[in-house]
Scaffold this motif. Structure first.
Motif, PDB file in Angstrom:
ATOM      1  N   LEU A  88       0.848  -1.194   0.000  1.00  0.00           N
ATOM      2  CA  LEU A  88       0.000   0.000   0.000  1.00  0.00           C
ATOM      3  C   LEU A  88       0.884   1.245   0.000  1.00  0.00           C
ATOM      4  O   LEU A  88       2.064   1.175   0.349  1.00  0.00           O
ATOM      5  CB  LEU A  88      -0.907  -0.007   1.235  1.00  0.00           C
ATOM      6  N   PRO A  89       0.344   2.404  -0.399  1.00  0.00           N
ATOM      7  CA  PRO A  89       1.154   3.630  -0.394  1.00  0.00           C
ATOM      8  C   PRO A  89       1.792   3.866   0.973  1.00  0.00           C
ATOM      9  O   PRO A  89       1.106   3.857   2.001  1.00  0.00           O
ATOM     10  CB  PRO A  89       0.135   4.720  -0.740  1.00  0.00           C
ATOM     11  N   ALA A  90       3.096   4.045   0.980  1.00  0.00           N
ATOM     12  CA  ALA A  90       3.837   4.168   2.238  1.00  0.00           C
ATOM     13  C   ALA A  90       3.347   5.354   3.061  1.00  0.00           C
ATOM     14  O   ALA A  90       3.256   6.476   2.559  1.00  0.00           O
ATOM     15  CB  ALA A  90       5.327   4.312   1.955  1.00  0.00           C
ATOM     16  N   GLY A  91       3.032   5.093   4.318  1.00  0.00           N
ATOM     17  CA  GLY A  91       2.608   6.157   5.213  1.00  0.00           C
ATOM     18  C   GLY A  91       1.177   6.613   5.014  1.00  0.00           C
ATOM     19  O   GLY A  91       0.745   7.575   5.652  1.00  0.00           O
ATOM     20  N   SER A  92       0.427   5.926   4.170  1.00  0.00           N
ATOM     21  CA  SER A  92      -0.962   6.325   3.942  1.00  0.00           C
ATOM     22  C   SER A  92      -1.834   5.888   5.112  1.00  0.00           C
ATOM     23  O   SER A  92      -1.489   4.977   5.874  1.00  0.00           O
ATOM     24  CB  SER A  92      -1.492   5.690   2.654  1.00  0.00           C
ATOM     25  N   GLN A 151      -4.535   4.319   4.835  1.00  0.00           N
ATOM     26  CA  GLN A 151      -4.937   2.951   4.520  1.00  0.00           C
ATOM     27  C   GLN A 151      -3.897   1.953   5.014  1.00  0.00           C
ATOM     28  O   GLN A 151      -4.233   0.916   5.597  1.00  0.00           O
ATOM     29  CB  GLN A 151      -5.125   2.812   3.005  1.00  0.00           C
ATOM     30  N   GLN A 152      -2.619   2.267   4.803  1.00  0.00           N
ATOM     31  CA  GLN A 152      -1.563   1.360   5.242  1.00  0.00           C
ATOM     32  C   GLN A 152      -1.497   1.288   6.766  1.00  0.00           C
ATOM     33  O   GLN A 152      -1.415   0.199   7.350  1.00  0.00           O
ATOM     34  CB  GLN A 152      -0.208   1.809   4.696  1.00  0.00           C
ATOM     35  N   LEU A 153      -1.543   2.447   7.431  1.00  0.00           N
ATOM     36  CA  LEU A 153      -1.466   2.446   8.888  1.00  0.00           C
ATOM     37  C   LEU A 153      -2.645   1.711   9.505  1.00  0.00           C
ATOM     38  O   LEU A 153      -2.494   0.982  10.492  1.00  0.00           O
ATOM     39  CB  LEU A 153      -1.395   3.880   9.419  1.00  0.00           C
ATOM     40  N   LEU A 156      -7.318  15.555   7.585  1.00  0.00           N
ATOM     41  CA  LEU A 156      -8.392  15.123   6.687  1.00  0.00           C
ATOM     42  C   LEU A 156      -7.866  14.893   5.269  1.00  0.00           C
ATOM     43  O   LEU A 156      -8.253  13.922   4.601  1.00  0.00           O
ATOM     44  CB  LEU A 156      -9.517  16.157   6.673  1.00  0.00           C
ATOM     45  N   GLN A 157      -6.983  15.775   4.813  1.00  0.00           N
ATOM     46  CA  GLN A 157      -6.380  15.581   3.493  1.00  0.00           C
ATOM     47  C   GLN A 157      -5.565  14.294   3.451  1.00  0.00           C
ATOM     48  O   GLN A 157      -5.591  13.553   2.460  1.00  0.00           O
ATOM     49  CB  GLN A 157      -5.494  16.780   3.142  1.00  0.00           C
ATOM     50  N   TRP A 158      -4.839  14.028   4.534  1.00  0.00           N
ATOM     51  CA  TRP A 158      -4.060  12.787   4.604  1.00  0.00           C
ATOM     52  C   TRP A 158      -4.983  11.572   4.596  1.00  0.00           C
ATOM     53  O   TRP A 158      -4.726  10.585   3.901  1.00  0.00           O
ATOM     54  CB  TRP A 158      -3.191  12.807   5.862  1.00  0.00           C
ATOM     55  N   LEU A 159      -6.075  11.638   5.337  1.00  0.00           N
ATOM     56  CA  LEU A 159      -7.027  10.531   5.357  1.00  0.00           C
ATOM     57  C   LEU A 159      -7.593  10.268   3.965  1.00  0.00           C
ATOM     58  O   LEU A 159      -7.867   9.120   3.603  1.00  0.00           O
ATOM     59  CB  LEU A 159      -8.169  10.830   6.333  1.00  0.00           C
ATOM     60  N   ASP A 160      -7.752  11.334   3.182  1.00  0.00           N
ATOM     61  CA  ASP A 160      -8.285  11.200   1.824  1.00  0.00           C
ATOM     62  C   ASP A 160      -7.222  10.801   0.807  1.00  0.00           C
ATOM     63  O   ASP A 160      -7.534  10.577  -0.364  1.00  0.00           O
ATOM     64  CB  ASP A 160      -8.933  12.514   1.384  1.00  0.00           C
ATOM     65  N   GLY A 161      -5.961  10.742   1.244  1.00  0.00           N
ATOM     66  CA  GLY A 161      -4.888  10.341   0.344  1.00  0.00           C
ATOM     67  C   GLY A 161      -4.347  11.450  -0.529  1.00  0.00           C
ATOM     68  O   GLY A 161      -3.614  11.186  -1.490  1.00  0.00           O
ATOM     69  N   GLU A 182       1.676  12.677  15.303  1.00  0.00           N
ATOM     70  CA  GLU A 182       1.149  11.736  16.288  1.00  0.00           C
ATOM     71  C   GLU A 182      -0.365  11.602  16.183  1.00  0.00           C
ATOM     72  O   GLU A 182      -0.913  10.519  16.396  1.00  0.00           O
ATOM     73  CB  GLU A 182       1.542  12.161  17.704  1.00  0.00           C
ATOM     74  N   VAL A 183      -1.057  12.690  15.848  1.00  0.00           N
ATOM     75  CA  VAL A 183      -2.507  12.600  15.653  1.00  0.00           C
ATOM     76  C   VAL A 183      -2.819  11.567  14.571  1.00  0.00           C
ATOM     77  O   VAL A 183      -3.711  10.724  14.731  1.00  0.00           O
ATOM     78  CB  VAL A 183      -3.103  13.970  15.272  1.00  0.00           C
ATOM     79  N   CYS A 184      -2.074  11.614  13.478  1.00  0.00           N
ATOM     80  CA  CYS A 184      -2.305  10.676  12.376  1.00  0.00           C
ATOM     81  C   CYS A 184      -2.038   9.238  12.806  1.00  0.00           C
ATOM     82  O   CYS A 184      -2.887   8.349  12.648  1.00  0.00           O
ATOM     83  CB  CYS A 184      -1.399  11.018  11.196  1.00  0.00           C
ATOM     84  N   VAL A 185      -0.856   9.019  13.345  1.00  0.00           N
ATOM     85  CA  VAL A 185      -0.412   7.648  13.601  1.00  0.00           C
ATOM     86  C   VAL A 185      -1.130   7.030  14.800  1.00  0.00           C
ATOM     87  O   VAL A 185      -1.546   5.863  14.758  1.00  0.00           O
ATOM     88  CB  VAL A 185       1.114   7.605  13.803  1.00  0.00           C
ATOM     89  N   ALA A 186      -1.285   7.802  15.867  1.00  0.00           N
ATOM     90  CA  ALA A 186      -1.920   7.249  17.066  1.00  0.00           C
ATOM     91  C   ALA A 186      -3.362   6.856  16.798  1.00  0.00           C
ATOM     92  O   ALA A 186      -3.829   5.806  17.256  1.00  0.00           O
ATOM     93  CB  ALA A 186      -1.848   8.257  18.208  1.00  0.00           C
ATOM     94  N   THR A 187      -4.075   7.681  16.043  1.00  0.00           N
ATOM     95  CA  THR A 187      -5.485   7.363  15.811  1.00  0.00           C
ATOM     96  C   THR A 187      -5.653   6.237  14.799  1.00  0.00           C
ATOM     97  O   THR A 187      -6.405   5.287  15.041  1.00  0.00           O
ATOM     98  CB  THR A 187      -6.259   8.606  15.335  1.00  0.00           C
TER      99      THR A 187
END
Length: 206
Positions: free
Chosen positions: A16-20, A22-24, A109-114, A128-133
């Motif tokens: 999957l796209p690295a760091g996306s 979806q991947q996490l 939100l932009q990251w969540l949408d890819g 941390e908000v991205c990765v922890a959640t």
């Protein structure tokens, strides 16, 4: 047909796209299925160290390190070398930004949408908000509640004033179930000694 192993799923996540998001999220669900779920639950057991090593190899370029808490079934992350924060502290730090954290909500939100890569998050709290959640909460079994977190972010992104955004960030720690159930004790951030993370009780024998 051979049963799916933890290695098969890690290979799939690695494509999957690295760091996306979806991947996490997939890494988190692998953790939940192969580490958190108890033996006899109908979910195959895997090797925690195998998962940790695979995730860290993939996410190291982003400054993210996965380990476990003192409760060895709980995933914990360090971002840019810093210990994980309680959600109350994390969301308070985000909300302390001049815009009340509205920009952070919009970027997440932009990251969540890819449409925004994880590499664009240079501030440790935002990362941390991205990765922890998306990784840790999926790993703790809260995948179904990640949509609720997105709704809360959308409300912050549409805040009319910095104070409105600030208030909404701080409310998340009190109203979002994964945040209210997460341990806030900094001791949950555990650094294993070499070889100490191997757990034969959940070892993948495939």
């Amino acid at each position: 047909m051979q049963p799916t192993t933890v290695r098969d799923l890690l290979d799939e996540a690695g494509r999957l796209p690295a760091g996306s998001a979806q991947q996490l999220n997939m890494y988190g669900r692998i953790w939940c299925g192969y580490v958190k779920m108890a033996p006899g639950s109908g979910v195959p057991n895997g090797d925690r160290k195998l998962i940790v090593d695979a995730v860290n190899a993939e996410l190291a370029p982003f400054g993210v390190e996965l380990t476990r808490g003192y409760n060895d079934s709980e995933p914990v992350v360090r971002c840019q070398g810093h210990k994980s924060s309680s959600y109350a502290d994390l969301f308070r730090d985000v909300s302390a930004q001049p815009d009340g954290g509205q920009g952070t909500a919009q970027r997440v939100l932009q990251w969540l949408d890819g449409t925004l890569p994880l590499s664009s998050f240079t501030v440790g709290t935002d990362l941390e908000v991205c990765v922890a959640t998306q990784l840790c909460e999926a790993g703790r079994g809260y995948t179904q509640l990640l949509g609720e977190f997105r709704d809360l972010l959308e409300a912050i992104a549409m805040a009319t004033t910095p104070q409105d955004a600030r208030t909404k960030w701080r409310q998340i720690a009190r109203v979002w179930t994964p945040a209210t159930q997460a341990k806030s004790d900094a001791r949950t951030d555990w650094q294993p000694t070499p070889g100490d993370d191997a757990d034969e009780s959940i070892s993948d024998s495939s």
